[in-house]
Design a protein around this motif. Structure first.
Motif, PDB file in Angstrom:
ATOM      1  N   VAL A  29      -7.561  10.370  16.066  1.00 25.52           N
ATOM      2  CA  VAL A  29      -7.759  10.581  14.628  1.00 25.52           C
ATOM      3  C   VAL A  29      -8.665   9.475  14.104  1.00 25.52           C
ATOM      4  N   PRO A  30      -9.689   9.801  13.286  1.00 29.34           N
ATOM      5  CA  PRO A  30     -10.594   8.770  12.764  1.00 29.34           C
ATOM      6  C   PRO A  30      -9.834   7.643  12.046  1.00 29.34           C
ATOM      7  N   ASP A  31     -10.335   6.438  12.225  1.00 28.12           N
ATOM      8  CA  ASP A  31      -9.649   5.258  11.677  1.00 28.12           C
ATOM      9  C   ASP A  31      -9.440   5.342  10.175  1.00 28.12           C
ATOM     10  N   ASN A  32     -10.443   5.899   9.447  1.00 29.08           N
ATOM     11  CA  ASN A  32     -10.330   5.916   7.978  1.00 29.08           C
ATOM     12  C   ASN A  32      -9.157   6.779   7.516  1.00 29.08           C
ATOM     13  N   LEU A  33      -8.867   7.881   8.257  1.00 25.24           N
ATOM     14  CA  LEU A  33      -7.729   8.741   7.916  1.00 25.24           C
ATOM     15  C   LEU A  33      -6.402   8.050   8.250  1.00 25.24           C
ATOM     16  N   VAL A  34      -6.362   7.398   9.421  1.00 23.32           N
ATOM     17  CA  VAL A  34      -5.149   6.672   9.825  1.00 23.32           C
ATOM     18  C   VAL A  34      -4.838   5.576   8.806  1.00 23.32           C
ATOM     19  N   LEU A  35      -5.868   4.838   8.432  1.00 26.44           N
ATOM     20  CA  LEU A  35      -5.681   3.706   7.522  1.00 26.44           C
ATOM     21  C   LEU A  35      -5.217   4.170   6.146  1.00 26.44           C
ATOM     22  N   LYS A  36      -5.756   5.319   5.703  1.00 31.61           N
ATOM     23  CA  LYS A  36      -5.361   5.857   4.405  1.00 31.61           C
ATOM     24  C   LYS A  36      -3.861   6.179   4.398  1.00 31.61           C
ATOM     25  N   ARG A  37      -3.395   6.846   5.483  1.00 31.96           N
ATOM     26  CA  ARG A  37      -1.981   7.210   5.574  1.00 31.96           C
ATOM     27  C   ARG A  37      -1.091   5.961   5.687  1.00 31.96           C
ATOM     28  N   LEU A  38      -1.553   4.991   6.490  1.00 29.57           N
ATOM     29  CA  LEU A  38      -0.796   3.740   6.658  1.00 29.57           C
ATOM     30  C   LEU A  38      -0.660   3.004   5.332  1.00 29.57           C
ATOM     31  N   THR A  39      -1.762   2.896   4.599  1.00 30.25           N
ATOM     32  CA  THR A  39      -1.752   2.164   3.330  1.00 30.25           C
ATOM     33  C   THR A  39      -0.780   2.805   2.345  1.00 30.25           C
ATOM     34  N   GLU A  40      -0.803   4.143   2.307  1.00 29.68           N
ATOM     35  CA  GLU A  40       0.129   4.864   1.424  1.00 29.68           C
ATOM     36  C   GLU A  40       1.578   4.535   1.784  1.00 29.68           C
ATOM     37  N   ARG A  41       1.879   4.605   3.091  1.00 28.21           N
ATOM     38  CA  ARG A  41       3.281   4.426   3.528  1.00 28.21           C
ATOM     39  C   ARG A  41       3.757   2.992   3.322  1.00 28.21           C
ATOM     40  N   LEU A  42       2.884   2.032   3.642  1.00 25.06           N
ATOM     41  CA  LEU A  42       3.291   0.624   3.532  1.00 25.06           C
ATOM     42  C   LEU A  42       3.382   0.164   2.078  1.00 25.06           C
ATOM     43  N   SER A  43       2.820   0.954   1.150  1.00 24.44           N
ATOM     44  CA  SER A  43       2.898   0.626  -0.273  1.00 24.44           C
ATOM     45  C   SER A  43       4.144   1.219  -0.922  1.00 24.44           C
ATOM     46  N   ALA A  44       4.901   2.011  -0.162  1.00 21.31           N
ATOM     47  CA  ALA A  44       6.121   2.631  -0.701  1.00 21.31           C
ATOM     48  C   ALA A  44       7.171   1.562  -0.995  1.00 21.31           C
ATOM     49  N   LEU A  45       8.085   1.883  -1.902  1.00 22.74           N
ATOM     50  CA  LEU A  45       9.056   0.902  -2.391  1.00 22.74           C
ATOM     51  C   LEU A  45       9.945   0.350  -1.275  1.00 22.74           C
ATOM     52  N   ASP A  46      10.391   1.229  -0.339  1.00 24.87           N
ATOM     53  CA  ASP A  46      11.284   0.736   0.719  1.00 24.87           C
ATOM     54  C   ASP A  46      10.600  -0.294   1.606  1.00 24.87           C
ATOM     55  N   CYS A  47       9.294  -0.091   1.881  1.00 25.83           N
ATOM     56  CA  CYS A  47       8.540  -1.071   2.705  1.00 25.83           C
ATOM     57  C   CYS A  47       8.341  -2.387   1.960  1.00 25.83           C
ATOM     58  N   LEU A  48       8.046  -2.278   0.653  1.00 25.50           N
ATOM     59  CA  LEU A  48       7.826  -3.497  -0.139  1.00 25.50           C
ATOM     60  C   LEU A  48       9.124  -4.283  -0.317  1.00 25.50           C
ATOM     61  N   THR A  49      10.256  -3.582  -0.368  1.00 21.64           N
ATOM     62  CA  THR A  49      11.548  -4.237  -0.611  1.00 21.64           C
ATOM     63  C   THR A  49      12.177  -4.768   0.670  1.00 21.64           C
ATOM     64  N   ASN A  50      12.235  -3.912   1.701  1.00 20.30           N
ATOM     65  CA  ASN A  50      12.958  -4.268   2.933  1.00 20.30           C
ATOM     66  C   ASN A  50      12.069  -4.866   4.013  1.00 20.30           C
ATOM     67  N   GLY A  51      10.741  -4.644   3.906  1.00 15.73           N
ATOM     68  CA  GLY A  51       9.841  -5.050   4.979  1.00 15.73           C
ATOM     69  C   GLY A  51       9.642  -3.914   5.977  1.00 15.73           C
ATOM     70  N   TRP A  52       8.750  -4.130   6.929  1.00 16.66           N
ATOM     71  CA  TRP A  52       8.421  -3.058   7.876  1.00 16.66           C
ATOM     72  C   TRP A  52       8.102  -3.601   9.262  1.00 16.66           C
ATOM     73  N   VAL A  53       8.215  -2.699  10.238  1.00 19.61           N
ATOM     74  CA  VAL A  53       7.780  -3.004  11.600  1.00 19.61           C
ATOM     75  C   VAL A  53       6.857  -1.864  12.035  1.00 19.61           C
ATOM     76  N   LEU A  54       5.661  -2.212  12.470  1.00 22.61           N
ATOM     77  CA  LEU A  54       4.606  -1.231  12.770  1.00 22.61           C
ATOM     78  C   LEU A  54       4.248  -1.279  14.252  1.00 22.61           C
ATOM     79  N   SER A  55       4.136  -0.111  14.860  1.00 24.40           N
ATOM     80  CA  SER A  55       3.661  -0.033  16.249  1.00 24.40           C
ATOM     81  C   SER A  55       2.640   1.094  16.369  1.00 24.40           C
ATOM     82  N   GLY A  56       1.734   0.989  17.335  1.00 22.73           N
ATOM     83  CA  GLY A  56       0.728   2.036  17.577  1.00 22.73           C
ATOM     84  C   GLY A  56      -0.579   1.822  16.855  1.00 22.73           C
TER      85      GLY A  56
END
Length: 346
Positions: free
Chosen positions: A300-327
């Motif tokens: 999948v092109p990087d720009n599409l992956v990054l767009k989806r990642l940015t959306e998800r990591l900006s969600a309230l649960d990620c901002l509050t609890n933190g996140w662990v990312l792989s792949g």
């Protein structure tokens, strides 16, 4: 960073005043080191070497007695002249006054041979003196007793030499070397017994910032181990939101470790491949763009992956609890794109 950590930990009533005092009293990059150990373990050699390396100020009981500017120096000297033990409180006052001088704040300090017991350590703490690193030298008693017999002092520079292990090449220095007082084998044995009795108390107080280093090895090895420790940074005691990134080759267990970490610490587990599949399953606009690539098994092109990642990591649960990312990221270019998107693991 250090000031923000202190704010979070202490939660002062007046944060502005607290920050002003912090900036007056602290240079966060300057070394604040205690060098401790039994007699003849090499404390002076290590302390002087660290001072030269970091351009820091060496503070020891001997140097304090020569500090004419300190208000209680004369009182301490009077105890010394009467062959009386200088009280712990007096030592603590002298050290506090010396370490609050501008040169110690700006350049940092190496405190040698102090504290010697639990009471002295508590007095330093109550005075607001907290070393960032405590170097604890150790060696077998037989080695220390043997070393003490050959110990020689340069009265001009206060440098310590040894007749066997570290003899100066300069004839002028050789001539002025003197043997320190109270270095009989019985006296050293007595001091060692006292040290071993009090050592566990000090170890307990400083255990989170302390490293024990074997002094019974070549001085080059001792100094390199001391330097590596003093240049290290301890994990902060301040609370923070974890942002964890797992990297590794295929089959190395990134997804499994990420899932275990997420479960144990209650952070959000984000697998890049799973995120894209969810976008396709939810029939989102982004999912429609991604679907052909997934169906064909292509990247999948990087720009599409990054767009989806940015959306998800900006969600309230990620901002509050933190996140662990792989792949993701899988190469330098993707990592740079993460940085540009302000997605920074800590």
């Amino acid at each position: 960073q250090n000031m923000l950590e202190e704010l979070l930990i202490h939660k002062p009533d007046d944060p502005i005043e607290f920050m002003i005092n912090h900036l007056k009293q602290n240079n966060d990059d300057a070394p604040r080191v205690c060098v401790l150990g039994p007699p003849a373990s090499g404390k002076t050699t290590v302390a002087m070497w660290l001072c030269k390396h970091f351009n820091a100020i060496r503070v020891s009981q001997e140097t304090l007695l020569f500090e004419e500017a300190l208000t209680q120096t004369e009182e301490a000297k009077a105890y010394k002249e009467r062959n009386q033990k200088i009280p712990n409180a007096l030592w603590a006052n002298l050290i506090q006054e010396r370490l609050s001088n501008v040169d110690c704040i700006k350049q940092g300090w190496i405190l040698e041979g102090f504290p010697e017991n639990q009471e002295q350590a508590w007095m330093l703490q109550s005075s607001g003196i907290f070393p960032r690193h405590v170097v604890m030298l150790y060696a077998p008693d037989t080695v220390l007793i043997e070393r003490s017999g050959g110990k020689r002092l340069d009265p001009l520079t206060q440098e310590v030499f040894h007749t066997t292990f570290d003899w100066p090449s300069d004839p002028l220095v050789q001539e002025r070397l003197v043997k320190p007082e109270d270095l009989s084998e019985q006296e050293v044995s007595k001091k060692l017994l006292e040290y071993h009795r009090k050592f566990p108390e000090i170890f307990h107080i400083y255990q989170k910032v302390l490293k024990s280093i074997n002094a019974d090895q070549p001085s080059v090895d001792v100094l390199s181990q001391v330097l590596a420790f003093v240049q290290s940074r301890h994990r902060s005691a301040a609370p923070f939101t974890p942002r964890i990134l797992f990297c590794g080759p295929p089959g190395s267990g990134k997804s499994l470790q990420a899932a275990l970490i997420a479960q144990k610490y209650d952070v959000v587990n984000i697998c890049c491949g799973q995120l894209l599949k969810e976008a396709v399953a939810d029939n989102t606009k982004l999912g429609e763009l991604v679907k052909p690539y997934i169906d064909n098994g292509g990247p999948v092109p990087d720009n599409l992956v990054l767009k989806r990642l940015t959306e998800r990591l900006s969600a309230l649960d990620c901002l509050t609890n933190g996140w662990v990312l792989s792949g993701f990221p899988r190469d330098v270019e993707q990592a740079e794109q993460l940085q540009k998107a302000q997605i920074n693991p800590n």
